[in-house]
Design a protein around this motif. Structure first.
Motif, PDB file in Angstrom:
ATOM      1  N   ASP B  32     -74.366 -55.864  23.399  1.00  0.00           N
ATOM      2  CA  ASP B  32     -75.486 -56.055  22.482  1.00  0.00           C
ATOM      3  C   ASP B  32     -76.307 -57.255  22.931  1.00  0.00           C
ATOM      4  O   ASP B  32     -77.166 -57.740  22.212  1.00  0.00           O
ATOM      5  CB  ASP B  32     -74.969 -56.302  21.058  1.00  0.00           C
ATOM      6  CG  ASP B  32     -74.446 -55.019  20.438  1.00  0.00           C
ATOM      7  OD1 ASP B  32     -74.702 -53.935  20.995  1.00  0.00           O
ATOM      8  OD2 ASP B  32     -73.790 -55.105  19.387  1.00  0.00           O
ATOM      9  N   LEU B  33     -76.011 -57.738  24.107  1.00  0.00           N
ATOM     10  CA  LEU B  33     -76.677 -58.932  24.606  1.00  0.00           C
ATOM     11  C   LEU B  33     -77.585 -58.547  25.779  1.00  0.00           C
ATOM     12  O   LEU B  33     -77.103 -58.183  26.843  1.00  0.00           O
ATOM     13  CB  LEU B  33     -75.598 -59.929  25.050  1.00  0.00           C
ATOM     14  CG  LEU B  33     -75.924 -61.399  24.982  1.00  0.00           C
ATOM     15  CD1 LEU B  33     -76.455 -61.798  23.625  1.00  0.00           C
ATOM     16  CD2 LEU B  33     -74.702 -62.217  25.314  1.00  0.00           C
ATOM     17  N   MET B  34     -78.894 -58.634  25.540  1.00  0.00           N
ATOM     18  CA  MET B  34     -79.847 -58.265  26.586  1.00  0.00           C
ATOM     19  C   MET B  34     -79.629 -59.130  27.826  1.00  0.00           C
ATOM     20  O   MET B  34     -79.755 -58.669  28.954  1.00  0.00           O
ATOM     21  CB  MET B  34     -81.288 -58.447  26.102  1.00  0.00           C
ATOM     22  CG  MET B  34     -81.664 -57.639  24.877  1.00  0.00           C
ATOM     23  SD  MET B  34     -81.521 -55.868  25.109  1.00  0.00           S
ATOM     24  CE  MET B  34     -79.964 -55.563  24.327  1.00  0.00           C
ATOM     25  N   SER B  35     -79.309 -60.396  27.582  1.00  0.00           N
ATOM     26  CA  SER B  35     -79.126 -61.330  28.693  1.00  0.00           C
ATOM     27  C   SER B  35     -78.024 -60.856  29.635  1.00  0.00           C
ATOM     28  O   SER B  35     -78.130 -61.019  30.850  1.00  0.00           O
ATOM     29  CB  SER B  35     -78.766 -62.711  28.155  1.00  0.00           C
ATOM     30  OG  SER B  35     -79.500 -62.999  27.000  1.00  0.00           O
ATOM     31  N   ASP B  36     -76.969 -60.282  29.075  1.00  0.00           N
ATOM     32  CA  ASP B  36     -75.860 -59.798  29.896  1.00  0.00           C
ATOM     33  C   ASP B  36     -76.325 -58.660  30.799  1.00  0.00           C
ATOM     34  O   ASP B  36     -75.955 -58.594  31.971  1.00  0.00           O
ATOM     35  CB  ASP B  36     -74.736 -59.254  29.008  1.00  0.00           C
ATOM     36  CG  ASP B  36     -73.823 -60.344  28.510  1.00  0.00           C
ATOM     37  OD1 ASP B  36     -73.976 -61.491  28.968  1.00  0.00           O
ATOM     38  OD2 ASP B  36     -72.964 -60.047  27.660  1.00  0.00           O
ATOM     39  N   ILE B  37     -77.125 -57.767  30.225  1.00  0.00           N
ATOM     40  CA  ILE B  37     -77.601 -56.614  30.999  1.00  0.00           C
ATOM     41  C   ILE B  37     -78.539 -57.086  32.102  1.00  0.00           C
ATOM     42  O   ILE B  37     -78.500 -56.605  33.227  1.00  0.00           O
ATOM     43  CB  ILE B  37     -78.304 -55.610  30.056  1.00  0.00           C
ATOM     44  CG1 ILE B  37     -77.304 -55.096  29.011  1.00  0.00           C
ATOM     45  CG2 ILE B  37     -78.930 -54.451  30.837  1.00  0.00           C
ATOM     46  CD1 ILE B  37     -77.937 -54.393  27.833  1.00  0.00           C
ATOM     47  N   LEU B  38     -79.363 -58.081  31.780  1.00  0.00           N
ATOM     48  CA  LEU B  38     -80.330 -58.590  32.755  1.00  0.00           C
ATOM     49  C   LEU B  38     -79.655 -59.387  33.863  1.00  0.00           C
ATOM     50  O   LEU B  38     -80.148 -59.436  34.982  1.00  0.00           O
ATOM     51  CB  LEU B  38     -81.376 -59.462  32.057  1.00  0.00           C
ATOM     52  CG  LEU B  38     -82.359 -58.716  31.150  1.00  0.00           C
ATOM     53  CD1 LEU B  38     -83.074 -59.687  30.233  1.00  0.00           C
ATOM     54  CD2 LEU B  38     -83.356 -57.916  31.973  1.00  0.00           C
ATOM     55  N   GLN B  55     -86.856 -53.621  22.528  1.00  0.00           N
ATOM     56  CA  GLN B  55     -86.470 -54.507  23.634  1.00  0.00           C
ATOM     57  C   GLN B  55     -85.308 -53.951  24.453  1.00  0.00           C
ATOM     58  O   GLN B  55     -85.189 -54.247  25.633  1.00  0.00           O
ATOM     59  CB  GLN B  55     -86.165 -55.914  23.141  1.00  0.00           C
ATOM     60  CG  GLN B  55     -87.389 -56.674  22.639  1.00  0.00           C
ATOM     61  CD  GLN B  55     -88.548 -56.652  23.621  1.00  0.00           C
ATOM     62  OE1 GLN B  55     -88.355 -56.664  24.829  1.00  0.00           O
ATOM     63  NE2 GLN B  55     -89.768 -56.589  23.109  1.00  0.00           N
ATOM     64  N   THR B  59     -85.687 -53.800  28.299  1.00  0.00           N
ATOM     65  CA  THR B  59     -84.643 -54.440  29.114  1.00  0.00           C
ATOM     66  C   THR B  59     -84.083 -53.436  30.118  1.00  0.00           C
ATOM     67  O   THR B  59     -83.942 -53.734  31.309  1.00  0.00           O
ATOM     68  CB  THR B  59     -83.504 -54.961  28.206  1.00  0.00           C
ATOM     69  OG1 THR B  59     -84.033 -55.937  27.321  1.00  0.00           O
ATOM     70  CG2 THR B  59     -82.368 -55.567  29.017  1.00  0.00           C
TER      71      THR B  59
END
Lengths: 142, 117
Positions: B32-38, B55, B59
């Motif tokens: 649920d963390l966009m930062s992790d995917i990015l 988003q 993302t």
């Protein structure tokens, strides 16, 4: 190919449009047959930068410049600035509000991820004025 | 593994992008963390997430993600569905939890984003 410059505005707290410029940049690079791996790095860096402006600054812009040998992404904002850049560059350090975290952002990964993905990364910030991040991506001769 | 097979394993249905059902993915990220995917090597991956926002689609698009599956029966707003269609990004929904969805795919030999199991 000569130099191409495109500027996209970024608005504070505009989560509806955030990311659109980076997707547009991705599409521009695609039409120029840029290697997929480079496109991804540019788009990720642009998007991370956009989200930083949306979350932390007042307004800003993302600027794409294409030269013969590189892609340059420059994100400039008018905002509170970053008091301690070394701290901001640490993985996990974040000043994001809870409402941004609930949307999956603000984990303190943005700046380090931009640095990791760019071939060259520069950040400058003046408290109460704003922040500029400039990133270069080498493409070789086009 | 083709998306169509993954949809069967998770009892998931396509909200958009059924025409890409034969696309293949081999690695999966549950977040649920966009930062992790990015920050992860998510190019060409499948993402399981509980976030049904615009988003997540953006993302996924910038990160080169192949498809998104929304868990716990989430159905996003029409804007999110339209955006996914615009981005040619298959968007599916399953009533299963993140844990069970991940477990079922793991059992079928899919790996994490870094290729590990």
């Amino acid at each position: 190919m000569g130099s191409l410059v495109k500027i996209f505005p970024i608005k504070h707290r505009d989560f509806i449009h955030a990311g659109k410029p980076s997707i547009e940049i991705k599409n521009i690079l695609k039409t120029l047959n840029t290697p997929r791996e480079i496109i991804r790095r540019v788009a990720v860096c642009g998007y991370e930068g956009e989200m930083n402006v949306v979350m932390h600054a007042r307004n800003g812009q993302i600027r794409l410049e294409l030269s013969n040998t590189m892609i340059i992404i420059k994100i400039t904002d008018k905002g509170p600035g970053i008091p301690d850049i070394d701290q901001a560059m640490e993985k996990g350090f974040s000043t994001a509000l809870d409402e941004f975290r609930e949307m999956g952002f603000g984990a303190g990964m943005g700046l380090p991820n931009m640095k990791k993905n760019a071939d060259r990364f520069e950040i400058r910030s003046t408290p109460e004025k704003g922040t500029t991040v400039r990133m270069e991506f080498a493409t070789g001769e086009r | 593994m083709q998306l169509t097979e993954i949809a069967m394993i998770l009892d998931a249905r396509f909200l958009v992008g059924k025409e890409f059902a034969s696309k293949e993915v081999f690695k999966v990220g549950s977040s649920d963390l966009m930062s992790d995917i990015l920050a992860a090597d998510s190019d060409g991956s499948l993402i399981l997430t509980g976030l049904a926002t615009q988003q997540i689609v953006r993302t996924a698009s910038v990160a080169g993600v192949t498809a998104i599956i929304l868990i716990r029966g989430k159905v996003p707003s029409q804007e999110v569905i339209d955006l996914a269609r615009e981005e040619n990004l298959p968007l599916l929904t399953t009533s299963l939890s993140m844990f069970v969805s991940s477990g079922r795919l793991y059992k079928h030999e899919l790996t994490g984003l870094d290729g590990r199991r």
